[in-house]
Design a protein around this motif. Structure first.
Motif, PDB file in Angstrom:
ATOM      1  N   ASP A 156       0.830  -1.212   0.000  1.00 53.73           N
ATOM      2  CA  ASP A 156       0.000   0.000   0.000  1.00 53.73           C
ATOM      3  C   ASP A 156       0.862   1.258   0.000  1.00 53.73           C
ATOM      4  N   ASN A 207      -0.362   4.679  -1.169  1.00 55.78           N
ATOM      5  CA  ASN A 207      -1.134   5.395  -0.153  1.00 55.78           C
ATOM      6  C   ASN A 207      -0.184   6.101   0.802  1.00 55.78           C
ATOM      7  N   SER A 218      -4.263  -1.480  -9.909  1.00 58.65           N
ATOM      8  CA  SER A 218      -5.657  -1.530  -9.505  1.00 58.65           C
ATOM      9  C   SER A 218      -6.348  -2.594 -10.335  1.00 58.65           C
ATOM     10  N   HIS A 273     -13.770  -4.495  -1.671  1.00 50.24           N
ATOM     11  CA  HIS A 273     -13.553  -4.486  -0.226  1.00 50.24           C
ATOM     12  C   HIS A 273     -13.475  -5.900   0.340  1.00 50.24           C
ATOM     13  N   SER A 302      -9.986  -7.168  -0.432  1.00 48.34           N
ATOM     14  CA  SER A 302      -8.990  -6.592   0.478  1.00 48.34           C
ATOM     15  C   SER A 302      -9.104  -7.189   1.871  1.00 48.34           C
ATOM     16  N   ASP A 334      -6.179  -9.018   3.774  1.00 42.91           N
ATOM     17  CA  ASP A 334      -5.756  -8.546   5.085  1.00 42.91           C
ATOM     18  C   ASP A 334      -5.708  -9.692   6.089  1.00 42.91           C
ATOM     19  N   ARG A 359      -5.214  -1.565  -0.698  1.00 40.70           N
ATOM     20  CA  ARG A 359      -6.277  -0.568  -0.538  1.00 40.70           C
ATOM     21  C   ARG A 359      -7.446  -0.946  -1.431  1.00 40.70           C
ATOM     22  N   HIS A 397      -9.986   5.172  -4.535  1.00 36.04           N
ATOM     23  CA  HIS A 397      -8.627   5.721  -4.458  1.00 36.04           C
ATOM     24  C   HIS A 397      -8.593   7.223  -4.768  1.00 36.04           C
ATOM     25  N   THR A 425      -9.602  -2.833  -6.201  1.00 31.41           N
ATOM     26  CA  THR A 425      -8.567  -3.141  -5.213  1.00 31.41           C
ATOM     27  C   THR A 425      -7.230  -2.703  -5.795  1.00 31.41           C
ATOM     28  N   ARG A 426      -6.393  -2.109  -4.953  1.00 34.58           N
ATOM     29  CA  ARG A 426      -5.101  -1.628  -5.453  1.00 34.58           C
ATOM     30  C   ARG A 426      -3.963  -2.191  -4.613  1.00 34.58           C
TER      31      ARG A 426
END
Length: 419
Positions: free
Chosen positions: A29, A32, A347, A356, A359, A363, A370, A374, A389-390
């Motif tokens: 990430d 970000n 992405s 989401h 991700s 996670d 992320r 964005h 999703t990136r």
């Protein structure tokens, strides 16, 4: 210098963490915010422990030391991007503020009367559909305040800037063109010099959002043909809270201040004020002093590693990521699919799985990415998706982490196929 990613990873303490039940951290990430090496962390600690004071005003030794460190960071930032001298470097809290500084300075110039930076009905600002919201919203607001018109370049289906109508977009009515150097969503590296040449031929100024390019490749403001350029510390191994606006000195001389207050003044009476010379004219109040010193340390760190070696490493990562992500059925990568045409932000969407949810599964496996738009909603709409999703790679990432990303995406597909 030979690029040794294993040695470089040792500089970043956070990469030793285990998360989510013992998974090793795979940090993808950096578009970000990047992680910080010990060299930057130690510089920040040393400043606060030994040199902490306000700058320019204090007549004691600590004040002198703090001022020298702060202004030394300005010199480093100027050399880093090829500025003629440090007076062309204005410190801001991030690139968002840097762009807003130019926009509000133009607004203040408009209120003061006709001039090079004033705008009105019939004048035009040109941006692109590829921009971060930070390079869209300030210009929308400026046009609303002044009556100017906002226009923009589109994006091709393969994620490149559509310059086919550049002659219609950039005209004698164009006052400023503001565009991103490298897309934070697509990874696309834009032909900034070609656009800048067209803008200058029409008498327009050029602002470059270099938030995603400066951390990853050599950037020279003269070679780009920029009049303004912004970047931010926290994406290039430095602390949060400090960014940079570079502008040609003659432009800073002409521009009215952005904020009013202490430090940016020459003299103040009850009915009028005269202002300091640039760059201090644009640095009102107490600045992020320690953060600037940390940025200087980050510049030193990246300089020691060398951008040629770092870019070569990242190109290998990009090529490998494309090799392992492209074959996954249902995965759609947004943007160029050739490594040489892009940066290291990927992405993507996964068919039948919300970004989401992708991700969240990643996670749970210790992989930090992320999900969302964005800060680039118009660009996502251009690709017909609400979000993506990136995953974004940097100098401390490895091929094995790209493999872990691919395996994590497959795990997300398996998980949601069972539901």
């Amino acid at each position: 210098m030979t690029f040794d990613v294993a040695r470089i990873r040792k500089d970043f303490p956070i990469l030793d963490r285990q998360i989510r039940g013992g998974h090793p951290l795979v940090y993808l990430d950096s578009a970000n915010t990047s992680q910080k090496p010990r060299q930057v962390l130690d510089t920040l600690a040393d400043f606060y422990e030994r040199h902490n004071a306000n700058i320019h005003r204090a007549s004691h030794q600590l004040g002198e030391e703090a001022t020298e460190a702060y202004e030394g960071a300005r010199i480093k930032a100027g050399r880093f991007i090829g500025a003629r001298d440090e007076t062309e470097i204005v410190f801001t809290k991030n690139i968002t503020e840097a762009i807003n500084l130019v926009a509000y300075s133009m607004s203040n110039a408009t209120a003061a009367g006709p001039g090079r930076f004033s705008l009105g009905p019939g004048d035009e600002i040109v941006i692109t559909e590829m921009e971060h919201h930070s390079n869209i919203v300030p210009w929308q607001l400026l046009c609303q305040r002044t009556g100017a018109t906002l226009r923009w370049f589109g994006v091709t289906p393969d994620g490149r800037l559509d310059t086919s109508n550049i002659g219609d977009l950039i005209t004698e009515r164009t006052r400023l063109v503001s565009l991103v150097h490298q897309s934070n969503v697509l990874g696309t590296i834009n032909p900034v010099r070609m656009v800048a040449d067209a803008a200058h031929a029409a008498g327009a100024l050029v602002l470059v959002d270099a938030a995603q390019s400066v951390p990853h490749m050599p950037v020279d403001v003269t070679e780009l043909g920029a009049d303004f350029l912004g970047f931010t510390s926290h994406k290039m191994c430095g602390p949060t809270g400090i960014g940079v606006l570079w502008a040609r000195r003659e432009l800073l001389d002409e521009m009215p201040p952005f904020l009013g207050g202490g430090e940016m003044i020459e003299s103040v009476w009850m009915d009028r004020t005269t202002f300091s010379a640039p760059p201090h004219k644009f640095e009102a109040g107490t600045m992020p002093i320690a953060q600037a010193v940390g940025l200087g340390a980050a510049i030193d760190y990246l300089g020691e590693i060398g951008f040629d070696a770092m870019r070569a490493h990242e190109l290998q990562l990009i090529e490998h990521a494309l090799e392992v992500l492209t074959p996954i059925e249902g995965v759609r990568i947004l943007g160029p699919t050739k490594a040489a045409d892009r940066g290291s932000a990927f992405s993507f969407t996964v068919a039948d799985v919300h970004p989401h949810d992708v991700s969240q599964v990643l996670d749970d496996l210790g992989i930090a990415v992320r999900a969302g738009h964005h800060c680039a909603w118009p660009l996502h709409r251009a690709f017909g998706v609400q979000s993506s999703t990136r995953a974004s790679f940097y100098l401390y990432n490895t091929r094995e982490e790209a493999d872990a990303l691919a395996d994590g995406i497959r795990e997300a597909q398996r998980f949601f196929a069972r539901r």
